[in-house]
Every structure is written in C-alpha cells, then in structure tokens.
Design a protein around this motif. Sequence first.
Motif, short mmCIF file in Angstrom:
data_model
loop_
_atom_site.label_atom_id
_atom_site.label_comp_id
_atom_site.label_asym_id
_atom_site.label_seq_id
_atom_site.Cartn_x
_atom_site.Cartn_y
_atom_site.Cartn_z
N ALA A 124 0.80 -1.21 -0.09
CA ALA A 124 0.02 -0.22 0.06
C ALA A 124 0.82 1.42 0.02
N VAL A 125 1.96 1.14 0.93
CA VAL A 125 2.67 2.47 0.86
C VAL A 125 3.56 2.62 -0.34
N GLN A 126 4.13 1.62 -1.01
CA GLN A 126 4.84 1.75 -2.26
C GLN A 126 3.84 2.24 -3.42
N ALA A 127 2.65 1.57 -3.58
CA ALA A 127 1.74 1.96 -4.67
C ALA A 127 1.34 3.41 -4.37
N ARG A 128 1.06 3.77 -3.24
CA ARG A 128 0.63 5.29 -2.87
C ARG A 128 1.88 6.30 -3.30
N LEU A 129 2.99 5.83 -3.02
CA LEU A 129 4.05 6.81 -3.36
C LEU A 129 4.48 6.63 -4.82
N MET A 130 4.07 5.53 -5.60
CA MET A 130 4.52 5.52 -6.98
C MET A 130 3.28 6.34 -7.78
N GLU A 136 0.85 11.79 -10.35
CA GLU A 136 0.50 13.11 -9.95
C GLU A 136 1.64 13.96 -10.18
N ALA A 137 2.82 13.49 -10.45
CA ALA A 137 4.08 14.25 -10.88
C ALA A 137 4.30 15.18 -9.80
N LYS A 138 4.49 14.54 -8.64
CA LYS A 138 5.01 15.35 -7.37
C LYS A 138 6.48 14.76 -7.06
N SER A 139 7.35 15.73 -6.75
CA SER A 139 8.60 15.64 -6.40
C SER A 139 8.75 14.83 -5.32
N HIS A 140 10.02 14.16 -5.13
CA HIS A 140 9.97 13.53 -3.89
C HIS A 140 10.09 14.35 -2.38
N GLN A 141 10.40 15.63 -2.46
CA GLN A 141 10.47 16.37 -1.39
C GLN A 141 8.52 16.98 -1.18
N GLU A 142 8.21 16.95 -2.29
CA GLU A 142 6.43 17.17 -1.95
C GLU A 142 5.76 15.84 -1.43
N ILE A 143 6.06 14.88 -1.78
CA ILE A 143 5.56 13.63 -1.25
C ILE A 143 5.98 13.51 0.28
N ALA A 144 7.10 13.82 0.46
CA ALA A 144 7.73 13.72 1.93
C ALA A 144 7.18 14.71 2.82
N ASN A 145 6.72 15.97 2.19
CA ASN A 145 6.00 16.96 3.06
C ASN A 145 4.78 16.64 3.13
N GLU A 146 4.17 16.09 2.11
CA GLU A 146 2.58 15.80 2.14
C GLU A 146 2.29 14.44 3.17
N LEU A 147 3.14 13.85 3.22
CA LEU A 147 2.88 12.44 3.97
C LEU A 147 3.67 12.43 5.66
N GLY A 148 4.34 13.66 5.51
CA GLY A 148 5.13 13.71 6.68
C GLY A 148 6.25 12.59 7.16
N MET A 149 6.77 12.22 5.89
CA MET A 149 7.99 11.15 6.00
C MET A 149 9.31 11.66 5.58
N PRO A 150 10.28 11.04 6.10
CA PRO A 150 11.43 11.56 5.82
C PRO A 150 11.82 11.52 4.33
N LEU A 151 12.55 12.49 3.61
CA LEU A 151 12.96 12.31 2.41
C LEU A 151 13.65 11.17 1.87
N GLY A 152 14.63 10.74 2.71
CA GLY A 152 15.25 9.56 2.35
C GLY A 152 14.36 8.04 2.38
N THR A 153 13.54 8.30 3.45
CA THR A 153 12.49 7.25 3.21
C THR A 153 11.65 7.20 2.18
N VAL A 154 11.05 8.24 1.74
CA VAL A 154 10.55 8.26 0.37
C VAL A 154 11.30 7.74 -0.72
#
Length: 173
Positions: A124-130, A136-154
């Motif tokens: 579920a996590v990988q599918a959502r991130l993909m 949705e063409a979001k940057s890794h940083q945008e994803i990290a900010n939106e989900l509250g995850m560390p950038l390295g984890t994303v």
Amino acid sequence: MAAVARVRDRASFMRIYDHFMPRLCLYLRGLGCQEAVAEELAQEALLRLWQRAASYDSRQGAVSTWVFRITRNLHIDRVRREPGWIQVVEGVEVGAEQEAERFSSAEDFAEHAHLARRIEELSAVQARLMRMSYFEAKSHQEIANELGMPLGTVKSHLRRAFLRLQDRMRGQS
C-alpha cells in the motif's frame, strides 16, 4: 477514409481495417476486456466506421480519434449492459475520456493501464508513493512533506517499488 465515404471503396476500408484492428484490440485489452470481447468490439467499431463513413468530418479530428471514440463508446455500452453495473459517480466518463486523450496511441494507453494494474500489486505504501510520483508528478520532497515522511524514506521506498515493478514487467514480457 474519403474513398470509403464517397464510393464505399473496399480496398481503402481494408487498409483502414488492417491498420486499426490490432490497435483497437490492444486498447480494449488495456481497458480490461478479454481477447474475444476486444476483437468483437473492435470489429463492431470498424463496421460502424464503414456504415457511417459519410458522416466523418476530417476538420473535427483524425480518423484515429473518431474510431477510438466509437470503440470507447461501444465498450462503455457493453459494460453498462453487464449485470451488477452501478453508476457510482456522474462524470466518471468525462475523467476516462480525459485520461484516454492524454495518450498518443492505443499502445500508450494499454501500457499505462498495465502499469497501473502492476502498481496496485505493490504494498500500500509503495503503490501510494508511485502514484504520487508518476501519475500526480509530485517531487520526492513534495511527497515527503505531504505524508510527513523523511525524504530518504520516500526515496528508498520509491527505489524498491521501481525495482519490483521492473522485475514484474520483465517477467511478463
């Protein structure tokens, strides 16, 4: 197409048929049709092209646009006739139409549909991130900010998801 419309030229129609039949089948398979159903719907679409050739107007779009729209409408009609079909949201067809118009060919649409199905097989996590990254063409940083995850984890989740998709896509090819 003009020869088919004006004088019902069978040779011209057969060239159209030979060109579009495999593409329409691939498009319908991407929509989830079984092969036999895809062939049946593609043949019906091409029959309608033959029957309604005089109504085709090249100023309103390419032959490909016209025949894919006919095919799409036939597919929608077939789905609506299936038992258990429920219209969930008004406007879903509009979204599907906009989605289909993003692709330059049936092959592109089929690949997109296949990839979307493969992404659903991920965790579920990988599918959502993909989906967030690629659809949705979001940057890794945008994803990290939106989900509250560390950038390295994303980044590591996306990398593992990408490798898993690559393996699965190669295994099916």
